[in-house]
Design a protein around this motif. Structure first.
Motif, PDB file in Angstrom:
ATOM      1  N   SER A  42       0.829  -1.205   0.000  1.00 38.69           N
ATOM      2  CA  SER A  42       0.000   0.000   0.000  1.00 38.69           C
ATOM      3  C   SER A  42       0.862   1.253   0.000  1.00 38.69           C
ATOM      4  CB  SER A  42      -0.930   0.010   1.224  1.00 38.69           C
ATOM      5  OG  SER A  42      -0.182   0.212   2.394  1.00 38.69           O
ATOM      6  N   ASP A  43       0.212   2.354  -0.384  1.00 37.07           N
ATOM      7  CA  ASP A  43       0.896   3.647  -0.414  1.00 37.07           C
ATOM      8  C   ASP A  43       1.320   4.088   0.991  1.00 37.07           C
ATOM      9  OD1 ASP A  43       0.466   3.737  -3.143  1.00 37.07           O
ATOM     10  OD2 ASP A  43      -1.319   5.003  -3.003  1.00 37.07           O
ATOM     11  N   SER A  44       0.578   3.648   1.997  1.00 42.59           N
ATOM     12  CA  SER A  44       0.886   4.045   3.371  1.00 42.59           C
ATOM     13  C   SER A  44       1.897   3.121   4.035  1.00 42.59           C
ATOM     14  CB  SER A  44      -0.395   4.092   4.210  1.00 42.59           C
ATOM     15  OG  SER A  44      -1.022   2.831   4.211  1.00 42.59           O
ATOM     16  N   GLY A  45       2.235   2.007   3.380  1.00 41.78           N
ATOM     17  CA  GLY A  45       3.236   1.084   3.908  1.00 41.78           C
ATOM     18  C   GLY A  45       2.631   0.011   4.790  1.00 41.78           C
ATOM     19  N   ALA A  46       3.332  -1.085   4.901  1.00 46.37           N
ATOM     20  CA  ALA A  46       2.921  -2.204   5.752  1.00 46.37           C
ATOM     21  C   ALA A  46       4.179  -2.888   6.258  1.00 46.37           C
ATOM     22  CB  ALA A  46       2.057  -3.189   4.967  1.00 46.37           C
ATOM     23  N   TYR A  47       4.090  -3.400   7.476  1.00 41.89           N
ATOM     24  CA  TYR A  47       5.239  -4.068   8.082  1.00 41.89           C
ATOM     25  C   TYR A  47       5.129  -5.572   7.926  1.00 41.89           C
ATOM     26  CZ  TYR A  47       6.231   0.409  10.247  1.00 41.89           C
ATOM     27  OH  TYR A  47       6.529   1.726  10.453  1.00 41.89           O
ATOM     28  N   THR A  73      11.252   1.406  -8.072  1.00 39.10           N
ATOM     29  CA  THR A  73      10.263   1.739  -9.103  1.00 39.10           C
ATOM     30  C   THR A  73       8.862   1.395  -8.614  1.00 39.10           C
ATOM     31  OG1 THR A  73      11.858   1.272 -10.845  1.00 39.10           O
ATOM     32  CG2 THR A  73       9.542   1.321 -11.491  1.00 39.10           C
ATOM     33  N   ASP A  74       8.727   0.164  -8.103  1.00 40.14           N
ATOM     34  CA  ASP A  74       7.421  -0.312  -7.652  1.00 40.14           C
ATOM     35  C   ASP A  74       7.223  -0.196  -6.140  1.00 40.14           C
ATOM     36  OD1 ASP A  74       6.403  -1.268 -10.206  1.00 40.14           O
ATOM     37  OD2 ASP A  74       7.956  -2.805 -10.078  1.00 40.14           O
ATOM     38  N   TYR A  75       8.291  -0.298  -5.386  1.00 38.18           N
ATOM     39  CA  TYR A  75       8.184  -0.295  -3.927  1.00 38.18           C
ATOM     40  C   TYR A  75       9.484   0.171  -3.300  1.00 38.18           C
ATOM     41  CZ  TYR A  75      11.073  -4.484  -3.921  1.00 38.18           C
ATOM     42  OH  TYR A  75      12.112  -5.361  -4.083  1.00 38.18           O
ATOM     43  N   SER A  76       9.400   0.508  -2.017  1.00 35.78           N
ATOM     44  CA  SER A  76      10.609   0.759  -1.223  1.00 35.78           C
ATOM     45  C   SER A  76      10.594  -0.209  -0.046  1.00 35.78           C
ATOM     46  CB  SER A  76      10.658   2.210  -0.734  1.00 35.78           C
ATOM     47  OG  SER A  76       9.626   2.463   0.195  1.00 35.78           O
ATOM     48  N   TRP A  77      11.778  -0.620   0.366  1.00 39.78           N
ATOM     49  CA  TRP A  77      11.949  -1.604   1.443  1.00 39.78           C
ATOM     50  C   TRP A  77      12.869  -1.002   2.482  1.00 39.78           C
ATOM     51  CZ3 TRP A  77      10.443  -5.613   4.028  1.00 39.78           C
ATOM     52  CH2 TRP A  77      11.328  -6.489   4.653  1.00 39.78           C
ATOM     53  N   ASN A  78      12.377  -0.870   3.714  1.00 43.13           N
ATOM     54  CA  ASN A  78      13.164  -0.296   4.798  1.00 43.13           C
ATOM     55  C   ASN A  78      13.840  -1.437   5.559  1.00 43.13           C
ATOM     56  OD1 ASN A  78      14.037   0.777   7.303  1.00 43.13           O
ATOM     57  ND2 ASN A  78      12.577   2.460   7.098  1.00 43.13           N
ATOM     58  N   THR A  79      15.158  -1.543   5.427  1.00 43.56           N
ATOM     59  CA  THR A  79      15.893  -2.651   6.053  1.00 43.56           C
ATOM     60  C   THR A  79      16.030  -2.484   7.570  1.00 43.56           C
ATOM     61  OG1 THR A  79      18.006  -1.568   5.583  1.00 43.56           O
ATOM     62  CG2 THR A  79      17.216  -3.189   3.974  1.00 43.56           C
ATOM     63  N   SER A  80      15.708  -1.312   8.086  1.00 36.32           N
ATOM     64  CA  SER A  80      15.761  -1.109   9.538  1.00 36.32           C
ATOM     65  C   SER A  80      14.466  -1.525  10.225  1.00 36.32           C
ATOM     66  CB  SER A  80      16.040   0.358   9.870  1.00 36.32           C
ATOM     67  OG  SER A  80      17.293   0.739   9.381  1.00 36.32           O
ATOM     68  N   GLU A  83       9.534  -2.344   6.760  1.00 39.83           N
ATOM     69  CA  GLU A  83       8.342  -1.753   6.141  1.00 39.83           C
ATOM     70  C   GLU A  83       8.463  -1.792   4.620  1.00 39.83           C
ATOM     71  OE1 GLU A  83       5.548   2.221   6.479  1.00 39.83           O
ATOM     72  OE2 GLU A  83       7.675   2.396   6.927  1.00 39.83           O
ATOM     73  N   LEU A  84       7.385  -2.245   3.984  1.00 40.53           N
ATOM     74  CA  LEU A  84       7.290  -2.300   2.523  1.00 40.53           C
ATOM     75  C   LEU A  84       6.262  -1.262   2.107  1.00 40.53           C
ATOM     76  CD1 LEU A  84       8.189  -3.980  -0.011  1.00 40.53           C
ATOM     77  CD2 LEU A  84       6.091  -5.290   0.321  1.00 40.53           C
ATOM     78  N   THR A  85       6.649  -0.347   1.209  1.00 45.94           N
ATOM     79  CA  THR A  85       5.765   0.739   0.794  1.00 45.94           C
ATOM     80  C   THR A  85       5.665   0.773  -0.726  1.00 45.94           C
ATOM     81  OG1 THR A  85       6.497   2.027   2.698  1.00 45.94           O
ATOM     82  CG2 THR A  85       5.338   3.227   0.972  1.00 45.94           C
ATOM     83  N   ARG A  86       4.440   0.869  -1.228  1.00 46.11           N
ATOM     84  CA  ARG A  86       4.204   0.995  -2.667  1.00 46.11           C
ATOM     85  C   ARG A  86       4.584   2.401  -3.104  1.00 46.11           C
ATOM     86  NH1 ARG A  86       0.482   3.296  -5.816  1.00 46.11           N
ATOM     87  NH2 ARG A  86       0.090   2.345  -7.838  1.00 46.11           N
ATOM     88  N   LEU A  87       5.237   2.506  -4.246  1.00 41.43           N
ATOM     89  CA  LEU A  87       5.601   3.804  -4.805  1.00 41.43           C
ATOM     90  C   LEU A  87       4.604   4.179  -5.902  1.00 41.43           C
ATOM     91  CD1 LEU A  87       9.473   3.331  -5.099  1.00 41.43           C
ATOM     92  CD2 LEU A  87       8.194   4.481  -3.278  1.00 41.43           C
ATOM     93  N   SER A  88       4.381   5.480  -6.086  1.00 48.24           N
ATOM     94  CA  SER A  88       3.478   5.909  -7.155  1.00 48.24           C
ATOM     95  C   SER A  88       4.062   5.480  -8.494  1.00 48.24           C
ATOM     96  CB  SER A  88       3.265   7.421  -7.111  1.00 48.24           C
ATOM     97  OG  SER A  88       4.474   8.088  -7.331  1.00 48.24           O
ATOM     98  N   GLY A  89       3.209   5.043  -9.365  1.00 49.55           N
ATOM     99  CA  GLY A  89       3.665   4.547 -10.660  1.00 49.55           C
ATOM    100  C   GLY A  89       4.000   3.072 -10.642  1.00 49.55           C
ATOM    101  N   SER A  90       3.756   2.396  -9.506  1.00 53.51           N
ATOM    102  CA  SER A  90       4.039   0.962  -9.390  1.00 53.51           C
ATOM    103  C   SER A  90       3.142   0.164 -10.332  1.00 53.51           C
ATOM    104  CB  SER A  90       3.798   0.502  -7.947  1.00 53.51           C
ATOM    105  OG  SER A  90       3.918  -0.897  -7.842  1.00 53.51           O
TER     106      SER A  90
END
Length: 141
Positions: A42-47, A73-80, A83-90
């Motif tokens: 999701s755009d708001s992120g999920a853990y 391009t499609d998502y960002s992943w926070n290694t700390s 959290e997985l977050t969808r990026l716009s244009g995914s």
């Protein structure tokens, strides 16, 4: 009196270094464990489910409907935080269920033991060190 002050300072310094050193060693030691799970992108992120991890690997794979998504391009992943977050244009829509394969570090049994001991000693241990230092100044040690 000069040697008592030196003893006081030495006890304080050694105690502080030991206390901080154990804490850092415990927080940086873990066992890498691979896993896979379904998660809502999701755009708001999920853990991810593994919330007690020390850290997450940077070798994740995210798949939606059989297509591997691209990080950045499609998502960002926070290694700390995991959290997985969808990026716009995914290529995956907001709210899509995706499968993520990732590795995370769990605290080893020794690390958990050190952490519980340190957390239990958070208040008493510094007070004991201070007490020993004061006793040294008074010449009882």
């Amino acid at each position: 009196m000069s040697s008592q002050i030196q003893t006081f300072a030495a006890i304080l310094i050694i105690g502080a270094v030991a206390f901080v050193g154990f804490g850092v060693a415990a927080s940086e030691s873990g066992v890498a464990t691979p896993t896979s799970e379904d998660i809502t992108l999701s755009d708001s992120g999920a853990y991810v489910d593994e919330r007690d991890a020390l850290g997450y690997g940077d070798n994740e794979t995210v798949v939606h409907n059989g297509t591997t998504l691209d990080e950045g391009t499609d998502y960002s992943w926070n290694t700390s935080t995991g959290e997985l977050t969808r990026l716009s244009g995914s290529s995956a829509p907001d709210g899509a269920t995706v499968t993520i394969d990732y590795a995370y570090e769990v605290p080893s049994k020794i690390t958990k033991s050190i952490q519980s001991t340190l957390s239990a000693g958070t208040i008493p241990l510094p007070l004991i060190i201070l007490f020993l230092a004061v006793v040294a100044v008074w010449g009882w040690l």
